[in-house]
Design a protein around this motif. Sequence first.
Motif, PDB file in Angstrom:
ATOM      1  N   SER A  98       0.807  -1.219   0.000  1.00 61.07           N
ATOM      2  CA  SER A  98       0.000   0.000   0.000  1.00 61.07           C
ATOM      3  C   SER A  98       0.840   1.269   0.000  1.00 61.07           C
ATOM      4  O   SER A  98       0.295   2.370  -0.020  1.00 61.07           O
ATOM      5  CB  SER A  98      -0.920   0.008   1.223  1.00 61.07           C
ATOM      6  OG  SER A  98      -0.165  -0.106   2.418  1.00 61.07           O
ATOM      7  N   CYS A  99       2.180   1.142   0.025  1.00 59.97           N
ATOM      8  CA  CYS A  99       3.032   2.329   0.100  1.00 59.97           C
ATOM      9  C   CYS A  99       2.897   3.210  -1.140  1.00 59.97           C
ATOM     10  O   CYS A  99       3.249   4.390  -1.108  1.00 59.97           O
ATOM     11  CB  CYS A  99       4.488   1.944   0.321  1.00 59.97           C
ATOM     12  SG  CYS A  99       5.203   0.992  -1.036  1.00 59.97           S
ATOM     13  N   SER A 100       2.375   2.656  -2.246  1.00 57.56           N
ATOM     14  CA  SER A 100       2.152   3.476  -3.437  1.00 57.56           C
ATOM     15  C   SER A 100       1.162   4.595  -3.134  1.00 57.56           C
ATOM     16  O   SER A 100       1.249   5.688  -3.701  1.00 57.56           O
ATOM     17  CB  SER A 100       1.632   2.613  -4.585  1.00 57.56           C
ATOM     18  OG  SER A 100       0.443   1.940  -4.211  1.00 57.56           O
ATOM     19  N   MET A 101       0.232   4.307  -2.231  1.00 57.46           N
ATOM     20  CA  MET A 101      -0.727   5.330  -1.808  1.00 57.46           C
ATOM     21  C   MET A 101      -0.012   6.459  -1.070  1.00 57.46           C
ATOM     22  O   MET A 101      -0.299   7.652  -1.280  1.00 57.46           O
ATOM     23  CB  MET A 101      -1.771   4.681  -0.888  1.00 57.46           C
ATOM     24  CG  MET A 101      -2.934   5.576  -0.515  1.00 57.46           C
ATOM     25  SD  MET A 101      -3.945   4.791   0.770  1.00 57.46           S
ATOM     26  CE  MET A 101      -4.288   3.204   0.031  1.00 57.46           C
ATOM     27  N   LEU A 102       0.949   6.090  -0.223  1.00 53.41           N
ATOM     28  CA  LEU A 102       1.741   7.090   0.502  1.00 53.41           C
ATOM     29  C   LEU A 102       2.539   7.943  -0.478  1.00 53.41           C
ATOM     30  O   LEU A 102       2.617   9.173  -0.332  1.00 53.41           O
ATOM     31  CB  LEU A 102       2.679   6.389   1.487  1.00 53.41           C
ATOM     32  CG  LEU A 102       3.726   7.255   2.195  1.00 53.41           C
ATOM     33  CD1 LEU A 102       3.055   8.344   3.022  1.00 53.41           C
ATOM     34  CD2 LEU A 102       4.630   6.388   3.077  1.00 53.41           C
ATOM     35  N   MET A 103       3.126   7.316  -1.492  1.00 56.82           N
ATOM     36  CA  MET A 103       3.920   8.052  -2.474  1.00 56.82           C
ATOM     37  C   MET A 103       3.045   9.065  -3.224  1.00 56.82           C
ATOM     38  O   MET A 103       3.466  10.193  -3.477  1.00 56.82           O
ATOM     39  CB  MET A 103       4.574   7.083  -3.458  1.00 56.82           C
ATOM     40  CG  MET A 103       5.556   6.110  -2.821  1.00 56.82           C
ATOM     41  SD  MET A 103       6.929   6.945  -1.999  1.00 56.82           S
ATOM     42  CE  MET A 103       7.761   7.709  -3.387  1.00 56.82           C
ATOM     43  N   ASP A 104       1.828   8.655  -3.563  1.00 53.06           N
ATOM     44  CA  ASP A 104       0.920   9.574  -4.265  1.00 53.06           C
ATOM     45  C   ASP A 104       0.598  10.786  -3.390  1.00 53.06           C
ATOM     46  O   ASP A 104       0.525  11.918  -3.881  1.00 53.06           O
ATOM     47  CB  ASP A 104      -0.374   8.849  -4.638  1.00 53.06           C
ATOM     48  CG  ASP A 104      -0.170   7.849  -5.765  1.00 53.06           C
ATOM     49  OD1 ASP A 104       0.832   7.981  -6.492  1.00 53.06           O
ATOM     50  OD2 ASP A 104      -1.001   6.937  -5.902  1.00 53.06           O
ATOM     51  N   MET A 105       0.412  10.544  -2.089  1.00 49.56           N
ATOM     52  CA  MET A 105       0.098  11.646  -1.174  1.00 49.56           C
ATOM     53  C   MET A 105       1.281  12.599  -1.027  1.00 49.56           C
ATOM     54  O   MET A 105       1.111  13.817  -0.970  1.00 49.56           O
ATOM     55  CB  MET A 105      -0.304  11.089   0.201  1.00 49.56           C
ATOM     56  CG  MET A 105      -1.639  10.398   0.233  1.00 49.56           C
ATOM     57  SD  MET A 105      -2.070   9.850   1.908  1.00 49.56           S
ATOM     58  CE  MET A 105      -3.693   9.152   1.622  1.00 49.56           C
ATOM     59  N   LEU A 106       2.484  12.031  -0.953  1.00 48.54           N
ATOM     60  CA  LEU A 106       3.683  12.868  -0.839  1.00 48.54           C
ATOM     61  C   LEU A 106       3.845  13.749  -2.075  1.00 48.54           C
ATOM     62  O   LEU A 106       4.113  14.951  -1.979  1.00 48.54           O
ATOM     63  CB  LEU A 106       4.916  11.993  -0.648  1.00 48.54           C
ATOM     64  CG  LEU A 106       5.056  11.272   0.705  1.00 48.54           C
ATOM     65  CD1 LEU A 106       6.159  10.226   0.650  1.00 48.54           C
ATOM     66  CD2 LEU A 106       5.351  12.272   1.817  1.00 48.54           C
ATOM     67  N   ARG A 107       3.663  13.134  -3.249  1.00 46.92           N
ATOM     68  CA  ARG A 107       3.834  13.890  -4.489  1.00 46.92           C
ATOM     69  C   ARG A 107       2.756  14.955  -4.652  1.00 46.92           C
ATOM     70  O   ARG A 107       3.022  16.051  -5.149  1.00 46.92           O
ATOM     71  CB  ARG A 107       3.836  12.929  -5.678  1.00 46.92           C
ATOM     72  CG  ARG A 107       5.071  12.023  -5.710  1.00 46.92           C
ATOM     73  CD  ARG A 107       5.073  11.112  -6.916  1.00 46.92           C
ATOM     74  NE  ARG A 107       6.239  10.239  -6.918  1.00 46.92           N
ATOM     75  CZ  ARG A 107       6.184   8.912  -6.896  1.00 46.92           C
ATOM     76  NH1 ARG A 107       5.012   8.291  -6.886  1.00 46.92           N
ATOM     77  NH2 ARG A 107       7.283   8.184  -6.886  1.00 46.92           N
ATOM     78  N   SER A 108       1.523  14.615  -4.243  1.00 45.50           N
ATOM     79  CA  SER A 108       0.444  15.599  -4.363  1.00 45.50           C
ATOM     80  C   SER A 108       0.636  16.763  -3.401  1.00 45.50           C
ATOM     81  O   SER A 108       0.040  17.822  -3.580  1.00 45.50           O
ATOM     82  CB  SER A 108      -0.911  14.924  -4.102  1.00 45.50           C
ATOM     83  OG  SER A 108      -0.996  14.452  -2.769  1.00 45.50           O
ATOM     84  N   SER A 109       1.487  16.564  -2.370  1.00 47.99           N
ATOM     85  CA  SER A 109       1.812  17.640  -1.436  1.00 47.99           C
ATOM     86  C   SER A 109       3.087  18.373  -1.840  1.00 47.99           C
ATOM     87  O   SER A 109       3.662  19.114  -1.042  1.00 47.99           O
ATOM     88  CB  SER A 109       1.977  17.067  -0.021  1.00 47.99           C
ATOM     89  OG  SER A 109       0.802  16.428   0.413  1.00 47.99           O
TER      90      SER A 109
END
Length: 335
Positions: A98-109
Amino acid sequence: MQNKVVLLDIENNMPTLKMLRDVVKHYSALYLFNCTGKIEFALDDLTELASLISSGQVIILDVPETTEKEYEYAVVVGQLLALLEPDTHIEVISAMPSCSMLMDMLRSSDLSCHLIQIETENSEKASKYTIPSVETILNKPALQLVKKYCDAVVKMTGKPNTVEKLKNSIVNCLQVVPEKAQHLLGMLINLKIVKKEDEHVWFRKKRLKQWSELDLEQKSVISDVKFLQIDAVLDKLSADAKQIASALDSQQESDSTTTSLNKNFEEIDPVQWEVIQKLNELKTDKPKDIYALRDLLEKMFPQSDVRLLLKELIEKGYIYWNGHDVIYSHEMYLN
């Protein structure tokens, strides 16, 4: 020179003290978090760990106790936004699919980041791979998409070899949105169909072959037969309920007979009996989604407690919910 830090997800990836030492030698800070709320170290290592924490080289992020990964990751990202200097680059190390979800959140921030996805020791040592059962795949739409994509990949002459190419391939083959493709990419990695290292990916031929050779058609035929049997059961339930009601009306003068029939009638609640009739009238248009069924019952029976009614229908076996679809049968029970 760009400031670099490490964000280490220790869920299923508990580090050694030596690893922490090596990281803090090369990076300005090491951020730890665990969505399970646990951190385990040997007693002999706690003194040195406490020293690393007090010096600010190791920072432990707070993660709330919740079952939602999105919320957990959102809290982690919020803390990083408050703690990091602008233009800091984050090296994310995680063993979680599920870390891909974390990466998406980091990039969107607007946070600069790079993922290093690793396998846990337990997964590396597990030599036996068990593919999900046909029934499990049929009950989970996401697994059906994985199967569909595997069927497409085995026919490709050139397979995707980067993360971006793989996501684009999933979007094109399955006609899904990029967010869904990202989730499916994580599933392919978690199911060991795809192996990932940095931004490069490659397919495990043996796993891919297992999935592509899986036959779902036979199970589908069996499922169709079950649905026909379910409709027959509903017809019988409706007919039995009408027969009981008719018998009650015609035998009211006989106290002993009425008492006996009332005892039988109590086994089918009047509202539940009416629900069975209404659903039976819908034939193939019966709601397959539990929320759609709830909304329909609220319209049909506005004076009833629909949540309690659903609970009783499930407990008595009139309907079966597998987490995705509603199946109508008094002989099947909720897992």
